[in-house]
Structures are given as C-alpha cells and as structure tokens.
Design a protein around this motif. Structure first.
Motif, short mmCIF file in Angstrom:
data_model
loop_
_atom_site.label_atom_id
_atom_site.label_comp_id
_atom_site.label_asym_id
_atom_site.label_seq_id
_atom_site.Cartn_x
_atom_site.Cartn_y
_atom_site.Cartn_z
N VAL A 1 -11.05 1.80 -9.69
CA VAL A 1 -12.42 2.28 -9.81
C VAL A 1 -12.37 3.79 -9.59
O VAL A 1 -11.83 4.24 -8.59
CB VAL A 1 -13.34 1.63 -8.75
CG1 VAL A 1 -14.76 2.13 -8.90
CG2 VAL A 1 -13.27 0.11 -8.83
N GLU A 2 -12.93 4.52 -10.53
CA GLU A 2 -13.01 5.97 -10.39
C GLU A 2 -14.46 6.36 -10.54
O GLU A 2 -15.12 5.97 -11.51
CB GLU A 2 -12.15 6.67 -11.45
CG GLU A 2 -10.68 6.40 -11.26
CD GLU A 2 -9.80 7.16 -12.23
OE1 GLU A 2 -10.31 8.02 -12.98
OE2 GLU A 2 -8.60 6.89 -12.23
N GLY A 3 -14.95 7.10 -9.58
CA GLY A 3 -16.36 7.46 -9.64
C GLY A 3 -16.70 8.69 -8.85
O GLY A 3 -15.89 9.24 -8.11
N SER A 4 -17.93 9.09 -9.05
CA SER A 4 -18.50 10.21 -8.32
C SER A 4 -19.83 9.73 -7.78
O SER A 4 -20.77 9.51 -8.55
CB SER A 4 -18.70 11.40 -9.25
OG SER A 4 -19.48 12.38 -8.60
N TRP A 5 -19.90 9.52 -6.48
CA TRP A 5 -21.15 9.00 -5.92
C TRP A 5 -22.25 10.05 -5.98
O TRP A 5 -23.41 9.73 -6.07
CB TRP A 5 -20.94 8.48 -4.50
CG TRP A 5 -22.00 7.51 -4.14
CD1 TRP A 5 -23.01 7.68 -3.25
CD2 TRP A 5 -22.20 6.21 -4.70
NE1 TRP A 5 -23.81 6.57 -3.22
CE2 TRP A 5 -23.34 5.65 -4.10
CE3 TRP A 5 -21.51 5.45 -5.65
CZ2 TRP A 5 -23.81 4.39 -4.41
CZ3 TRP A 5 -21.99 4.19 -5.96
CH2 TRP A 5 -23.12 3.69 -5.34
N THR A 6 -21.87 11.33 -5.96
CA THR A 6 -22.89 12.38 -6.08
C THR A 6 -23.54 12.34 -7.46
O THR A 6 -24.70 12.65 -7.61
CB THR A 6 -22.31 13.78 -5.82
OG1 THR A 6 -21.23 14.00 -6.74
CG2 THR A 6 -21.81 13.91 -4.40
N SER B 1 -23.57 9.49 -9.05
CA SER B 1 -23.97 8.09 -9.10
C SER B 1 -23.43 7.36 -10.32
O SER B 1 -24.16 6.70 -11.05
CB SER B 1 -25.49 7.97 -9.04
OG SER B 1 -25.98 8.59 -7.89
N SER B 2 -22.13 7.48 -10.52
CA SER B 2 -21.52 6.80 -11.64
C SER B 2 -20.10 6.38 -11.28
O SER B 2 -19.48 6.95 -10.39
CB SER B 2 -21.49 7.71 -12.87
OG SER B 2 -20.64 8.80 -12.64
N CYS B 3 -19.61 5.38 -12.00
CA CYS B 3 -18.22 4.98 -11.84
C CYS B 3 -17.76 4.25 -13.10
O CYS B 3 -18.57 3.74 -13.88
CB CYS B 3 -18.00 4.10 -10.61
SG CYS B 3 -18.59 2.42 -10.75
#
Length: 117
Positions: free
Chosen positions: A54-59, A61-63
């Motif tokens: 899982v690769e995402g950026s919570w800032t 808000s996506s993955c």
C-alpha cells in the motif's frame, strides 16, 4: 490488532492464536515520507517479498494498493471532498476495487492505513 512489533495482524476470530492470522501489515520503513505498507498473507512465513503493498499520502487522502512488488494495481482510494466533509467533519472515501479482489480485504487495509495516520 496492533502487535508490540508495530505490526498489524488481521485475525479471523477473536483469538490471537497464530492459526487465526489472515494477514499482517507493517510499515516498509520506520521513517518515511507518505505511507508505505507491506502486507504478508498468513502462508508467507518467510516475508522476504510482500504479497501486497500500500502506497499513499494521508495528507492527500489517497492510496494505491498493488499486488506484491509489481506495478499491478488492485485498488485505489481517495477522499471525496465536499462542503459537508469540510464543515461537518464527515469524511467520505471513494474506493475503486478491481475485479477478482476481495472488498473486505481492501477495507481492512484502508482501516489500518487510517489508524496508522
């Protein structure tokens, strides 16, 4: 369930027996920009290569969820921004799950990602 080794374990029952583990997830690195999780199915005891990542950026808000170390996408998630979500604090997520992928598995990964962040 979060373990003492900063690993999330997903169980098929309330028992924490290793026989009930479906999969586990852990951060790729202790310090990282964005979020990267490695996911190991229960039968992958060597854990040399992850089964999913899982690769995402919570800032943002996506993955994106990939099959193993490949570039094959099995699901994507992004936060749906609306007036209600900003004013009322009610978050809504858009999740795209590709064919032949277990929806419950994807939801579990997103919940783990949300808890980490």
């Amino acid at each position: 369930m979060l373990t003492a080794h900063n690993r999330w374990e997903v169980l098929k029952t309330d028992s924490s027996s290793s026989q009930n583990i479906l999969f586990s997830a852990k951060k790729s690195h202790v310090i990282q920009l964005g979020t990267k999780l490695q996911v190991f199915l229960a039968n992958n005891v060597q854990e040399q290569i992850c089964d999913f990542r899982v690769e995402g950026s919570w800032t943002e808000s996506s993955c994106v969820i990939y099959a193993g170390e490949s570039s094959t996408i099995i699901a994507q998630m992004h936060k749906k921004r609306s007036v209600g979500s900003v004013l009322l604090g009610k978050d809504k997520f858009m999740v795209t799950v590709y064919p032949h992928v277990d929806y419950a598995f994807i939801v579990a990964l997103i919940v783990i990602l949300a808890e980490i962040n």
